[in-house]
Design a protein around this motif. Sequence first.
Motif, PDB file in Angstrom:
ATOM      1  N   GLU A 186      16.971  -1.976 -15.199  1.00  0.00           N
ATOM      2  CA  GLU A 186      16.191  -1.197 -14.233  1.00  0.00           C
ATOM      3  C   GLU A 186      14.709  -1.576 -14.288  1.00  0.00           C
ATOM      4  O   GLU A 186      14.043  -1.680 -13.260  1.00  0.00           O
ATOM      5  N   SER A 187      14.212  -1.829 -15.497  1.00  0.00           N
ATOM      6  CA  SER A 187      12.805  -2.212 -15.626  1.00  0.00           C
ATOM      7  C   SER A 187      12.556  -3.564 -14.966  1.00  0.00           C
ATOM      8  O   SER A 187      11.525  -3.761 -14.319  1.00  0.00           O
ATOM      9  N   PHE A 188      13.490  -4.489 -15.099  1.00  0.00           N
ATOM     10  CA  PHE A 188      13.333  -5.780 -14.430  1.00  0.00           C
ATOM     11  C   PHE A 188      13.414  -5.634 -12.918  1.00  0.00           C
ATOM     12  O   PHE A 188      12.787  -6.390 -12.179  1.00  0.00           O
ATOM     13  N   ASN A 189      14.175  -4.653 -12.447  1.00  0.00           N
ATOM     14  CA  ASN A 189      14.214  -4.388 -11.013  1.00  0.00           C
ATOM     15  C   ASN A 189      12.836  -3.929 -10.523  1.00  0.00           C
ATOM     16  O   ASN A 189      12.379  -4.338  -9.450  1.00  0.00           O
ATOM     17  N   TYR A 190      12.159  -3.087 -11.314  1.00  0.00           N
ATOM     18  CA  TYR A 190      10.808  -2.660 -10.945  1.00  0.00           C
ATOM     19  C   TYR A 190       9.824  -3.832 -10.985  1.00  0.00           C
ATOM     20  O   TYR A 190       8.942  -3.938 -10.132  1.00  0.00           O
ATOM     21  N   LEU A 191       9.991  -4.716 -11.962  1.00  0.00           N
ATOM     22  CA  LEU A 191       9.109  -5.882 -12.036  1.00  0.00           C
ATOM     23  C   LEU A 191       9.333  -6.795 -10.830  1.00  0.00           C
ATOM     24  O   LEU A 191       8.379  -7.321 -10.253  1.00  0.00           O
ATOM     25  N   LYS A 192      10.605  -6.946 -10.434  1.00  0.00           N
ATOM     26  CA  LYS A 192      10.919  -7.729  -9.240  1.00  0.00           C
ATOM     27  C   LYS A 192      10.267  -7.112  -8.007  1.00  0.00           C
ATOM     28  O   LYS A 192       9.657  -7.814  -7.184  1.00  0.00           O
ATOM     29  N   SER A 193      10.347  -5.795  -7.896  1.00  0.00           N
ATOM     30  CA  SER A 193       9.739  -5.110  -6.752  1.00  0.00           C
ATOM     31  C   SER A 193       8.222  -5.280  -6.749  1.00  0.00           C
ATOM     32  O   SER A 193       7.621  -5.471  -5.694  1.00  0.00           O
ATOM     33  N   HIS A 194       7.626  -5.234  -7.940  1.00  0.00           N
ATOM     34  CA  HIS A 194       6.174  -5.434  -8.055  1.00  0.00           C
ATOM     35  C   HIS A 194       5.783  -6.811  -7.523  1.00  0.00           C
ATOM     36  O   HIS A 194       4.893  -6.926  -6.673  1.00  0.00           O
ATOM     37  N   PHE A 195       6.434  -7.841  -8.018  1.00  0.00           N
ATOM     38  CA  PHE A 195       6.078  -9.196  -7.604  1.00  0.00           C
ATOM     39  C   PHE A 195       6.441  -9.470  -6.145  1.00  0.00           C
ATOM     40  O   PHE A 195       5.728 -10.193  -5.454  1.00  0.00           O
ATOM     41  N   LYS A 196       7.516  -8.874  -5.676  1.00  0.00           N
ATOM     42  CA  LYS A 196       7.899  -9.030  -4.274  1.00  0.00           C
ATOM     43  C   LYS A 196       6.828  -8.414  -3.363  1.00  0.00           C
ATOM     44  O   LYS A 196       6.422  -9.023  -2.368  1.00  0.00           O
ATOM     45  N   TYR A 197       6.358  -7.243  -3.714  1.00  0.00           N
ATOM     46  CA  TYR A 197       5.308  -6.566  -2.933  1.00  0.00           C
ATOM     47  C   TYR A 197       4.030  -7.399  -2.936  1.00  0.00           C
ATOM     48  O   TYR A 197       3.412  -7.608  -1.890  1.00  0.00           O
ATOM     49  N   ILE A 198       3.642  -7.876  -4.120  1.00  0.00           N
ATOM     50  CA  ILE A 198       2.428  -8.692  -4.231  1.00  0.00           C
ATOM     51  C   ILE A 198       2.569  -9.969  -3.411  1.00  0.00           C
ATOM     52  O   ILE A 198       1.627 -10.392  -2.718  1.00  0.00           O
ATOM     53  N   ALA A 199       3.743 -10.599  -3.458  1.00  0.00           N
ATOM     54  CA  ALA A 199       3.961 -11.843  -2.707  1.00  0.00           C
ATOM     55  C   ALA A 199       3.887 -11.600  -1.201  1.00  0.00           C
ATOM     56  O   ALA A 199       3.228 -12.360  -0.477  1.00  0.00           O
ATOM     57  N   ILE A 200       4.536 -10.555  -0.721  1.00  0.00           N
ATOM     58  CA  ILE A 200       4.500 -10.247   0.711  1.00  0.00           C
ATOM     59  C   ILE A 200       3.078  -9.917   1.146  1.00  0.00           C
ATOM     60  O   ILE A 200       2.604 -10.367   2.193  1.00  0.00           O
ATOM     61  N   PHE A 201       2.385  -9.142   0.335  1.00  0.00           N
ATOM     62  CA  PHE A 201       0.998  -8.785   0.626  1.00  0.00           C
ATOM     63  C   PHE A 201       0.122 -10.039   0.684  1.00  0.00           C
ATOM     64  O   PHE A 201      -0.693 -10.204   1.599  1.00  0.00           O
ATOM     65  N   THR A 202       0.290 -10.940  -0.282  1.00  0.00           N
ATOM     66  CA  THR A 202      -0.507 -12.173  -0.329  1.00  0.00           C
ATOM     67  C   THR A 202      -0.211 -13.062   0.872  1.00  0.00           C
ATOM     68  O   THR A 202      -1.138 -13.583   1.512  1.00  0.00           O
ATOM     69  N   ILE A 203       1.062 -13.229   1.193  1.00  0.00           N
ATOM     70  CA  ILE A 203       1.435 -14.053   2.347  1.00  0.00           C
ATOM     71  C   ILE A 203       0.879 -13.449   3.628  1.00  0.00           C
ATOM     72  O   ILE A 203       0.387 -14.172   4.506  1.00  0.00           O
ATOM     73  N   SER A 204       0.922 -12.127   3.742  1.00  0.00           N
ATOM     74  CA  SER A 204       0.382 -11.470   4.933  1.00  0.00           C
ATOM     75  C   SER A 204      -1.103 -11.752   5.096  1.00  0.00           C
ATOM     76  O   SER A 204      -1.573 -12.046   6.203  1.00  0.00           O
ATOM     77  N   PHE A 205      -1.850 -11.679   3.998  1.00  0.00           N
ATOM     78  CA  PHE A 205      -3.281 -11.939   4.087  1.00  0.00           C
ATOM     79  C   PHE A 205      -3.578 -13.411   4.354  1.00  0.00           C
ATOM     80  O   PHE A 205      -4.533 -13.728   5.067  1.00  0.00           O
ATOM     81  N   ILE A 206      -2.778 -14.311   3.813  1.00  0.00           N
ATOM     82  CA  ILE A 206      -2.973 -15.737   4.113  1.00  0.00           C
ATOM     83  C   ILE A 206      -2.765 -15.985   5.605  1.00  0.00           C
ATOM     84  O   ILE A 206      -3.556 -16.677   6.247  1.00  0.00           O
ATOM     85  N   VAL A 207      -1.703 -15.398   6.163  1.00  0.00           N
ATOM     86  CA  VAL A 207      -1.446 -15.530   7.606  1.00  0.00           C
ATOM     87  C   VAL A 207      -2.581 -14.907   8.404  1.00  0.00           C
ATOM     88  O   VAL A 207      -3.032 -15.479   9.411  1.00  0.00           O
ATOM     89  N   LEU A 208      -3.067 -13.754   7.967  1.00  0.00           N
ATOM     90  CA  LEU A 208      -4.192 -13.101   8.648  1.00  0.00           C
ATOM     91  C   LEU A 208      -5.434 -13.989   8.626  1.00  0.00           C
ATOM     92  O   LEU A 208      -6.091 -14.177   9.652  1.00  0.00           O
ATOM     93  N   TYR A 209      -5.754 -14.560   7.455  1.00  0.00           N
ATOM     94  CA  TYR A 209      -6.928 -15.424   7.344  1.00  0.00           C
ATOM     95  C   TYR A 209      -6.792 -16.671   8.217  1.00  0.00           C
ATOM     96  O   TYR A 209      -7.744 -17.068   8.890  1.00  0.00           O
ATOM     97  N   ILE A 210      -5.617 -17.277   8.208  1.00  0.00           N
ATOM     98  CA  ILE A 210      -5.403 -18.465   9.046  1.00  0.00           C
ATOM     99  C   ILE A 210      -5.534 -18.105  10.513  1.00  0.00           C
ATOM    100  O   ILE A 210      -6.127 -18.843  11.300  1.00  0.00           O
TER     101      ILE A 210
END
Length: 191
Positions: free
Chosen positions: A158-182
């Motif tokens: 379960e803890s690894f599931n939360y870690l996966k969710s953390h990194f997934k959220y950060i990745a989506i957020f980062t990709i969104s901002f890269i697309v926004l900046y471009i």
Amino acid sequence: MLNKAYFEVIKKALNIFRAFLLLQKIDSDIFFVGKYFNFIKFVIKKIMEEKSVFEKFEMQFDESAKGFLKETAKWANVLSIIGFVGIGFMGLAAISGLLSSTITTLRIGPLNGITGKTIAFIYIILIVIYFFPVYYLNKFAVNVKKAFKENDSSMLTESFNYLKSHFKYIAIFTISFIVLYISIIVIALIV
């Protein structure tokens, strides 16, 4: 990695192809094609009966890996506490922006005309954006500590599931901002 659904799709495709051949009335080759499809079905059935290497594999943590994971959980806990404190400060800034909205309007350089309500709204959006990755990181840290204290592998999963969710959220957020900046750069170049 081929899974059960993949083989089901193959089986359905083979059955559709067999039906197509039967509809085309290719009488001379039906016997050969039928034997070929029966062989394919037999192979697929045998593959499905066997467990994959990953299903047979059971991971064991040695003491150094457990130590690394415990230390990672401690640092994740520190970072999540810092994140919650930062969210608290953003909340205070949002409240002060709401309270000062009737009193002041910024009249400084590019911020000319921005009210306290606008600043409060921006901080509330930031609070919502930052809350979830900090929450997931905190849940990872807490669950890893509990998992090792209670020797509970489901808690560790379960803890690894939360870690996966953390990194997934950060990745989506980062990709969104890269697309926004471009997008902003492309629009600026066009205009």
